[in-house]
Write a protein that holds these residues in place. Structure first.
Motif, PDB file in Angstrom:
ATOM      1  N   GLU A 116       0.848  -1.192   0.000  1.00  0.00           N
ATOM      2  CA  GLU A 116       0.000   0.000   0.000  1.00  0.00           C
ATOM      3  C   GLU A 116       0.884   1.242   0.000  1.00  0.00           C
ATOM      4  N   LYS A 150       0.123  13.632   8.928  1.00  0.00           N
ATOM      5  CA  LYS A 150      -1.153  12.901   8.985  1.00  0.00           C
ATOM      6  C   LYS A 150      -1.406  12.200   7.652  1.00  0.00           C
ATOM      7  N   SER A 151      -1.862  10.952   7.745  1.00  0.00           N
ATOM      8  CA  SER A 151      -2.106  10.165   6.530  1.00  0.00           C
ATOM      9  C   SER A 151      -3.392  10.615   5.843  1.00  0.00           C
ATOM     10  N   TYR A 152      -3.341  10.617   4.522  1.00  0.00           N
ATOM     11  CA  TYR A 152      -4.555  10.818   3.730  1.00  0.00           C
ATOM     12  C   TYR A 152      -5.301   9.484   3.656  1.00  0.00           C
ATOM     13  N   GLU A 153      -6.529   9.454   4.122  1.00  0.00           N
ATOM     14  CA  GLU A 153      -7.329   8.231   4.075  1.00  0.00           C
ATOM     15  C   GLU A 153      -8.237   8.257   2.840  1.00  0.00           C
ATOM     16  N   PHE A 154      -8.231   7.178   2.105  1.00  0.00           N
ATOM     17  CA  PHE A 154      -9.130   7.038   0.964  1.00  0.00           C
ATOM     18  C   PHE A 154     -10.468   6.487   1.453  1.00  0.00           C
ATOM     19  N   ILE A 196       1.275   4.868   1.219  1.00  0.00           N
ATOM     20  CA  ILE A 196       0.743   5.726   2.273  1.00  0.00           C
ATOM     21  C   ILE A 196       1.126   7.172   1.949  1.00  0.00           C
ATOM     22  N   GLU A 244       1.123  11.043   3.185  1.00  0.00           N
ATOM     23  CA  GLU A 244       1.016  11.847   4.402  1.00  0.00           C
ATOM     24  C   GLU A 244       1.227  13.314   4.077  1.00  0.00           C
ATOM     25  N   ARG A 249     -11.094  -0.382  10.137  1.00  0.00           N
ATOM     26  CA  ARG A 249     -12.308  -0.055   9.384  1.00  0.00           C
ATOM     27  C   ARG A 249     -12.601  -1.174   8.401  1.00  0.00           C
ATOM     28  N   GLY A 301      -7.323   0.814   4.112  1.00  0.00           N
ATOM     29  CA  GLY A 301      -6.404   1.744   4.753  1.00  0.00           C
ATOM     30  C   GLY A 301      -6.322   1.425   6.228  1.00  0.00           C
ATOM     31  N   ASP A 302      -7.116   2.118   7.004  1.00  0.00           N
ATOM     32  CA  ASP A 302      -7.182   1.867   8.447  1.00  0.00           C
ATOM     33  C   ASP A 302      -7.624   0.426   8.698  1.00  0.00           C
ATOM     34  N   ASP A 329      -8.996   5.182  -6.336  1.00  0.00           N
ATOM     35  CA  ASP A 329      -8.688   4.096  -5.404  1.00  0.00           C
ATOM     36  C   ASP A 329      -8.187   2.864  -6.153  1.00  0.00           C
TER      37      ASP A 329
END
Length: 564
Positions: free
Chosen positions: A498, A511-515, A500, A502, A524, A520-521, A537
């Motif tokens: 992946e 801080k990470s950019y979340e898709f 990552i 930031e 979740r 990702g997390d 994505d």
């Protein structure tokens, strides 16, 4: 042999007490009005010159000039009056060395074992052998395709500006400029798109909205050809300039199916006959689709499924050959969903068995697409079942829905409940003379030539040199995406890298950019998103599999993030 009192039109005598003979004759007679069919038991006295033993052993065809032919020759002549395949067989019977002898020998074998042949017929066709009708399937297919078109365009409209808008990751104006510099005056032919006329962000949005609207019109009025043409042109316009973000196999599949839908509805449209100027947009109720049309859709489904299976073996990927590909697939696929997590944790034996089933359905079952009714229906059930399982365990946009829609062309009208058939019977339209119907067979022959070339190169990966004229003609039609190569997951990924991203406003705290959709997390659960396709994505999954230079769009993405 000749008869003294020949009939006004050719007459076929058959054994009316033989169920096998009766079923085949009734099947062909339904499409032939040139030959009268009668059982020899009731018409024997009219033709005393023909021995009763001859009538009992083989069919007899009495021509209008009094000549009589029997056996395979009579059967093939009768067949030739109702089918192009029969006409091909008649030509081969007359001119191909050894064909007539082989045909007569085969006919004698079947005639001598009619009870066994009748049992096989019942097993494969069921209680009757009437030629298949696809009026219900054709209507349902077009309506489902209209919804898929609408979903595809609505999925694009919410992201198209960020992807290829003039402030997007791959700006449209930049793409058009690159094409102009490389191809010059042939740019519009190599990349056919309405966006050459107007390339603003508003044009992108309007194309998506127009395609969605015409898709819904196709759902409501499936045999109006104009909406299908508009949907196809709009989608082609976007794919031609969408570069990496619209280069997926389902984009090509939607364009190929969409083009077939245009031809399908044009062929059955009223208003194309030189004797009639009614209904200029071609509106009609549900007609019986031409057999050639149903074969064209089935051939596309065959190429899609068969190539997807063969390419897995032709790639020599170890994970497919040792049947371990699916042990990691559910976590390494581009966009897994919540169900994929549970399937991933099933026993390894289940995944090995799943590999075998996948190969069976993708490589063996497609040959049943052209088989008799019951085998074809079995193929439809197995193929639809596989597509539903893929749909439930992964987010593959509208791809599985397109595959399921094509499977409808394997299901005859007789398989639907009576209440569904009755509704369509009330709206049945009579097919009218249409100029384009005359061109259908030559077009399908060209399709076979080009798609065979694509299969050998794309799926089997054979470097066969086809004649220059064939390659030249395909090069001319290739930009329109009406014939494409297919084959998903030729090589199975066994790891999940992946990227990552930031960001920091002060250089200290990052801080990470979340898709929204890709994994990702880890806390979740992956979401359900199909038939929507979050194309950024998806591309992030591809970018993580290799060096960043293989994904040049990523630099534009990073630049846009810097710009906020």
């Amino acid at each position: 042999m000749r008869v003294n009192d020949p009939p006004d039109q050719p007459t076929l005598l058959f054994d009316g007490q033989c169920g096998f003979c009766r079923k085949w004759v009734h099947r062909l007679a339904a499409s032939s009005h040139e030959v009268e069919t009668r059982s020899y038991q009731e018409a024997r006295h009219e033709f005393p010159e023909i021995p009763e033993a001859a009538c009992a052993s083989s069919v007899q065809l009495i021509n209008s000039d009094g000549t009589v032919v029997s056996g395979a020759e009579a059967a093939i002549r009768f067949w030739s009056t109702s089918s192009i395949f029969g006409r091909i067989a008649r030509t081969m019977y007359r001119g191909l060395p050894g064909f007539s002898q082989a045909s007569e020998a085969g006919y004698r074998v079947i005639a001598a074992s009619r009870p066994a042949a009748s049992a096989i017929v019942r097993l494969m066709w069921g209680g009757d052998m009437f030629r298949p009708g696809f009026r219900v399937s054709g209507d349902l297919f077009l309506r489902l395709l209209g919804l898929i078109y609408a979903a595809a365009f609505l999925s694009l409209v919410v992201q198209i500006q960020g992807l290829i808008g003039n402030q997007g990751i791959l700006p449209l104006e930049q793409t058009l400029q690159i094409v102009r510099e490389r191809f010059g005056v042939s740019s519009t032919f190599e990349f056919p798109s309405l966006l050459w006329l107007w390339s603003s962000d508003l044009a992108l949005v309007l194309l998506c909205l127009a395609g969605a609207v015409t898709g819904l019109v196709g759902f409501l009025m499936p045999y109006v050809w104009l909406p299908w043409l508009v949907s196809w042109v709009c989608y082609l316009s976007l794919v031609s300039v969408g570069r990496a973000f619209l280069s997926f196999q389902w984009d090509a599949l939607l364009l190929e199916i969409g083009f077939l839908a245009v031809l399908h509805t044009l062929v059955h449209a009223r208003g194309w006959s030189p004797r009639s100027k009614r209904n200029p947009i071609g509106f009609s109720a549900s007609p019986h689709p031409m057999r050639a049309i149903s074969w064209a859709y089935r051939w596309l489904l065959f190429r899609l499924m068969f190539a997807s299976g063969v390419v897995k073996l032709a790639s020599n990927d170890e994970a497919w050959w040792n049947l371990t590909a699916l042990t990691r697939y559910y976590e390494t696929q581009p966009l897994p969903n919540a169900i994929a997590w549970y399937v991933h944790h099933l026993p390894e034996a289940f995944h090995t068995f799943s590999c075998l089933v996948t190969f069976g359905i993708e490589i063996l079952v497609p040959f049943l697409f052209f088989a008799p009714r019951r085998l074809r229906h079995l193929a439809a059930v197995l193929t639809i079942g596989l597509q539903i399982l893929i749909l439930l365990t992964g987010n593959y946009t509208f791809f599985n829905l397109l595959s399921i829609a094509l499977c409808l062309w394997l299901i005859e009208d007789a398989a639907y409940p009576a209440w569904i058939r009755d509704r369509f019977q009330n709206r049945l339209a009579t097919n009218q003379t249409n100029i384009l119907r005359k061109l259908t067979i030559p077009a399908i022959c060209l399709n076979l030539v080009f798609s065979t070339m694509l299969l050998t190169r794309g799926a089997f990966r054979l470097d066969i040199q086809f004649p220059d004229p064939v390659r030249s003609v395909y090069g001319w039609i290739a930009p329109y995406r009406i014939l494409n190569t297919y084959g998903l997951f030729a090589v199975m990924t066994t790891d999940r890298p992946e990227i990552i991203l930031e960001g920091s406003s002060d250089g200290d705290f990052w801080k990470s950019y979340e898709f929204f959709y890709k994994p990702g997390d880890i806390h979740r659960a992956p979401p359900f998103v199909a038939p929507h396709q979050p194309r950024l994505d998806w591309q992030m999954w591809f970018a993580a599999l290799g060096p960043i230079r293989n994904s040049p769009w990523f630099y534009g993405f990073a630049q846009r993030l810097f710009e906020g």
